[in-house]
Design a protein around this motif. Structure first.
Motif, PDB file in Angstrom:
ATOM      1  N   THR A  17      -5.078  18.913 -18.658  1.00 15.27           N
ATOM      2  CA  THR A  17      -5.554  17.936 -18.972  1.00 15.27           C
ATOM      3  C   THR A  17      -7.100  17.959 -19.542  1.00 15.27           C
ATOM      4  OG1 THR A  17      -4.938  15.456 -17.946  1.00 15.27           O
ATOM      5  CG2 THR A  17      -3.490  16.093 -19.250  1.00 15.27           C
ATOM      6  N   GLY A  18      -7.312  18.274 -18.032  1.00 17.07           N
ATOM      7  CA  GLY A  18      -8.599  18.611 -18.070  1.00 17.07           C
ATOM      8  C   GLY A  18      -9.798  16.967 -17.409  1.00 17.07           C
ATOM      9  N   SER A  19      -8.548  15.855 -17.449  1.00 13.00           N
ATOM     10  CA  SER A  19      -8.365  13.994 -17.673  1.00 13.00           C
ATOM     11  C   SER A  19     -10.030  14.191 -16.257  1.00 13.00           C
ATOM     12  CB  SER A  19      -7.830  13.325 -16.989  1.00 13.00           C
ATOM     13  OG  SER A  19      -7.781  12.289 -16.899  1.00 13.00           O
ATOM     14  N   ALA A  20     -11.286  13.725 -16.960  1.00 10.04           N
ATOM     15  CA  ALA A  20     -12.203  12.748 -16.018  1.00 10.04           C
ATOM     16  C   ALA A  20     -12.026  11.608 -15.334  1.00 10.04           C
ATOM     17  CB  ALA A  20     -13.161  12.488 -17.101  1.00 10.04           C
ATOM     18  N   VAL A  21     -10.734  11.216 -15.209  1.00  2.00           N
ATOM     19  CA  VAL A  21     -10.535   9.914 -14.538  1.00  2.00           C
ATOM     20  C   VAL A  21      -9.989  10.489 -13.696  1.00  2.00           C
ATOM     21  CG1 VAL A  21      -8.852   7.967 -14.418  1.00  2.00           C
ATOM     22  CG2 VAL A  21     -10.365   7.969 -16.515  1.00  2.00           C
ATOM     23  N   ALA A  22      -9.215  11.356 -13.403  1.00  6.28           N
ATOM     24  CA  ALA A  22      -8.082  11.609 -12.724  1.00  6.28           C
ATOM     25  C   ALA A  22      -9.688  12.827 -11.130  1.00  6.28           C
ATOM     26  CB  ALA A  22      -7.378  13.206 -13.196  1.00  6.28           C
ATOM     27  N   GLY A  23      -9.730  13.247 -12.319  1.00  5.81           N
ATOM     28  CA  GLY A  23     -11.379  13.928 -11.406  1.00  5.81           C
ATOM     29  C   GLY A  23     -12.134  13.253 -10.087  1.00  5.81           C
ATOM     30  N   ALA A  24     -12.444  12.094 -11.572  1.00  6.84           N
ATOM     31  CA  ALA A  24     -13.287  11.547 -10.301  1.00  6.84           C
ATOM     32  C   ALA A  24     -11.850  10.588  -9.300  1.00  6.84           C
ATOM     33  CB  ALA A  24     -13.519   9.626 -10.987  1.00  6.84           C
ATOM     34  N   ALA A  35       0.972  -1.061   0.198  1.00  6.12           N
ATOM     35  CA  ALA A  35      -0.096  -0.043   0.417  1.00  6.12           C
ATOM     36  C   ALA A  35       0.172   1.019   0.017  1.00  6.12           C
ATOM     37  CB  ALA A  35      -0.838   0.023   1.009  1.00  6.12           C
ATOM     38  N   LEU A  36       0.214   2.856  -0.067  1.00  7.78           N
ATOM     39  CA  LEU A  36       0.905   3.827  -0.336  1.00  7.78           C
ATOM     40  C   LEU A  36       1.067   4.028   0.750  1.00  7.78           C
ATOM     41  CD1 LEU A  36      -0.744   5.272  -3.155  1.00  7.78           C
ATOM     42  CD2 LEU A  36       1.346   4.282  -3.707  1.00  7.78           C
ATOM     43  N   THR A  37       2.537   4.955   1.206  1.00  5.10           N
ATOM     44  CA  THR A  37       2.633   5.134   2.525  1.00  5.10           C
ATOM     45  C   THR A  37       2.139   6.812   1.931  1.00  5.10           C
ATOM     46  OG1 THR A  37       4.849   6.212   1.693  1.00  5.10           O
ATOM     47  CG2 THR A  37       4.917   4.492   2.631  1.00  5.10           C
ATOM     48  N   ASP A  38       1.653   7.390   3.524  1.00  5.73           N
ATOM     49  CA  ASP A  38       1.383   8.785   3.424  1.00  5.73           C
ATOM     50  C   ASP A  38       2.537   9.537   2.236  1.00  5.73           C
ATOM     51  OD1 ASP A  38      -0.765   7.899   5.251  1.00  5.73           O
ATOM     52  OD2 ASP A  38      -0.112   9.002   6.789  1.00  5.73           O
ATOM     53  N   ALA A  39       3.227   9.385   2.694  1.00  3.27           N
ATOM     54  CA  ALA A  39       4.370  10.613   1.820  1.00  3.27           C
ATOM     55  C   ALA A  39       4.285  10.127   0.139  1.00  3.27           C
ATOM     56  CB  ALA A  39       5.585  10.412   1.851  1.00  3.27           C
ATOM     57  N   ASP A  40       3.524   8.790  -0.338  1.00  2.76           N
ATOM     58  CA  ASP A  40       3.523   7.872  -1.780  1.00  2.76           C
ATOM     59  C   ASP A  40       2.018   8.575  -2.361  1.00  2.76           C
ATOM     60  OD1 ASP A  40       6.408   6.466  -1.077  1.00  2.76           O
ATOM     61  OD2 ASP A  40       4.722   4.990  -1.116  1.00  2.76           O
ATOM     62  N   ALA A  41       1.194   9.122  -1.114  1.00  5.18           N
ATOM     63  CA  ALA A  41      -0.130   9.212  -1.238  1.00  5.18           C
ATOM     64  C   ALA A  41       0.094  10.311  -1.926  1.00  5.18           C
ATOM     65  CB  ALA A  41      -0.535   9.281  -0.612  1.00  5.18           C
ATOM     66  N   GLU A  42       0.450  11.385  -1.311  1.00  5.58           N
ATOM     67  CA  GLU A  42       0.803  12.836  -1.212  1.00  5.58           C
ATOM     68  C   GLU A  42       1.311  13.566  -2.638  1.00  5.58           C
ATOM     69  OE1 GLU A  42       2.651  14.993   1.598  1.00  5.58           O
ATOM     70  OE2 GLU A  42       2.015  14.193   3.341  1.00  5.58           O
ATOM     71  N   VAL A  43       2.308  12.384  -2.730  1.00  8.38           N
ATOM     72  CA  VAL A  43       3.032  12.642  -4.671  1.00  8.38           C
ATOM     73  C   VAL A  43       1.995  12.467  -5.612  1.00  8.38           C
ATOM     74  CG1 VAL A  43       5.420  11.468  -6.235  1.00  8.38           C
ATOM     75  CG2 VAL A  43       5.577  12.209  -3.370  1.00  8.38           C
ATOM     76  N   VAL A  44       1.464  11.010  -5.319  1.00  7.65           N
ATOM     77  CA  VAL A  44       0.049  10.771  -6.347  1.00  7.65           C
ATOM     78  C   VAL A  44      -0.780  11.385  -6.622  1.00  7.65           C
ATOM     79  CG1 VAL A  44      -0.837   8.872  -6.980  1.00  7.65           C
ATOM     80  CG2 VAL A  44       1.102   7.749  -6.097  1.00  7.65           C
ATOM     81  N   ARG A  45      -0.774  11.910  -5.285  1.00  6.14           N
ATOM     82  CA  ARG A  45      -2.216  13.491  -5.196  1.00  6.14           C
ATOM     83  C   ARG A  45      -2.058  14.018  -5.674  1.00  6.14           C
ATOM     84  NH1 ARG A  45      -5.236  17.254  -3.316  1.00  6.14           N
ATOM     85  NH2 ARG A  45      -7.635  16.814  -3.364  1.00  6.14           N
ATOM     86  N   ALA A  46      -0.357  14.704  -5.384  1.00 12.70           N
ATOM     87  CA  ALA A  46      -0.318  16.428  -6.425  1.00 12.70           C
ATOM     88  C   ALA A  46      -0.170  15.964  -8.054  1.00 12.70           C
ATOM     89  CB  ALA A  46       1.031  16.583  -5.803  1.00 12.70           C
ATOM     90  N   LEU A  47       1.007  14.625  -8.186  1.00  7.67           N
ATOM     91  CA  LEU A  47       0.862  14.214 -10.125  1.00  7.67           C
ATOM     92  C   LEU A  47      -0.990  14.240 -10.533  1.00  7.67           C
ATOM     93  CD1 LEU A  47       3.355  11.620  -9.778  1.00  7.67           C
ATOM     94  CD2 LEU A  47       3.919  13.815 -10.589  1.00  7.67           C
ATOM     95  N   LEU A  48      -2.039  13.946  -9.966  1.00 10.85           N
ATOM     96  CA  LEU A  48      -3.311  13.406 -10.182  1.00 10.85           C
ATOM     97  C   LEU A  48      -4.251  15.080 -10.473  1.00 10.85           C
ATOM     98  CD1 LEU A  48      -5.006  10.672  -7.994  1.00 10.85           C
ATOM     99  CD2 LEU A  48      -4.591  10.854 -11.086  1.00 10.85           C
ATOM    100  N   VAL A  49      -3.673  15.789  -9.537  1.00  9.54           N
ATOM    101  CA  VAL A  49      -3.779  17.281  -9.062  1.00  9.54           C
ATOM    102  C   VAL A  49      -3.341  18.189 -10.490  1.00  9.54           C
ATOM    103  CG1 VAL A  49      -4.193  19.802  -8.191  1.00  9.54           C
ATOM    104  CG2 VAL A  49      -4.590  17.502  -6.784  1.00  9.54           C
ATOM    105  N   GLU A  50      -1.738  17.765 -10.845  1.00  9.61           N
ATOM    106  CA  GLU A  50      -1.595  18.534 -12.373  1.00  9.61           C
ATOM    107  C   GLU A  50      -1.991  17.955 -12.996  1.00  9.61           C
ATOM    108  OE1 GLU A  50       2.495  19.180 -13.737  1.00  9.61           O
ATOM    109  OE2 GLU A  50       2.778  18.397 -12.031  1.00  9.61           O
ATOM    110  N   HIS A  51      -2.000  17.118 -13.103  1.00  9.10           N
ATOM    111  CA  HIS A  51      -2.564  16.253 -14.379  1.00  9.10           C
ATOM    112  C   HIS A  51      -4.023  16.424 -14.615  1.00  9.10           C
ATOM    113  CE1 HIS A  51      -3.610  13.108 -17.749  1.00  9.10           C
ATOM    114  NE2 HIS A  51      -4.389  12.693 -17.136  1.00  9.10           N
ATOM    115  N   ARG A  52      -5.548  16.580 -14.199  1.00 11.41           N
ATOM    116  CA  ARG A  52      -6.648  16.673 -13.963  1.00 11.41           C
ATOM    117  C   ARG A  52      -6.400  18.374 -14.289  1.00 11.41           C
ATOM    118  NH1 ARG A  52      -9.328  18.116  -8.670  1.00 11.41           N
ATOM    119  NH2 ARG A  52      -7.542  19.753  -8.928  1.00 11.41           N
ATOM    120  N   ASP A  53      -5.421  19.568 -13.368  1.00 12.03           N
ATOM    121  CA  ASP A  53      -5.152  21.099 -13.808  1.00 12.03           C
ATOM    122  C   ASP A  53      -5.202  21.088 -16.138  1.00 12.03           C
ATOM    123  OD1 ASP A  53      -6.260  20.875 -11.870  1.00 12.03           O
ATOM    124  OD2 ASP A  53      -5.057  21.535 -10.884  1.00 12.03           O
TER     125      ASP A  53
END
Length: 82
Positions: free
Chosen positions: A23-30, A3-21
């Motif tokens: 590209t407008g990705s609906a998957v990242a938004g969901a 499972a992701l550590t809290d630090a890993d999850a922060e990185v993944v979340r930040a990458l998803l936010v950047e990707h959503r912002d």
């Protein structure tokens, strides 16, 4: 796999936010809309030997040892021999 550590999850979340912002990705938004469920969909994958090194170094830090010292290196060598 683990499972992701809290630090890993922060990185993944930040990458998803950047990707959503960007590209407008609906998957990242969901995934971000329900981050608790979204986070659970990610798994950390590491080579076995690298995982051993990380675990030994983390244990050494918890014990107050220098993670780059000779004692820790010896532990890593021993643990990686399986």
């Amino acid at each position: 796999m683990t499972a992701l550590t809290d630090a890993d999850a922060e990185v993944v979340r930040a990458l998803l936010v950047e990707h959503r912002d960007e590209t407008g990705s609906a998957v990242a938004g969901a995934l971000l809309d329900d981050w608790t469920a979204g986070r659970a969909r990610f798994t950390k994958v590491l080579p076995r030997d690298y995982r051993v090194v990380v675990e030994v170094r983390e244990q050494a830090v918890a014990e107050g040892l220098d993670p780059d010292g000779n004692e820790v290196f010896a532990r890593i060598v021993e643990a990686s021999r399986g």
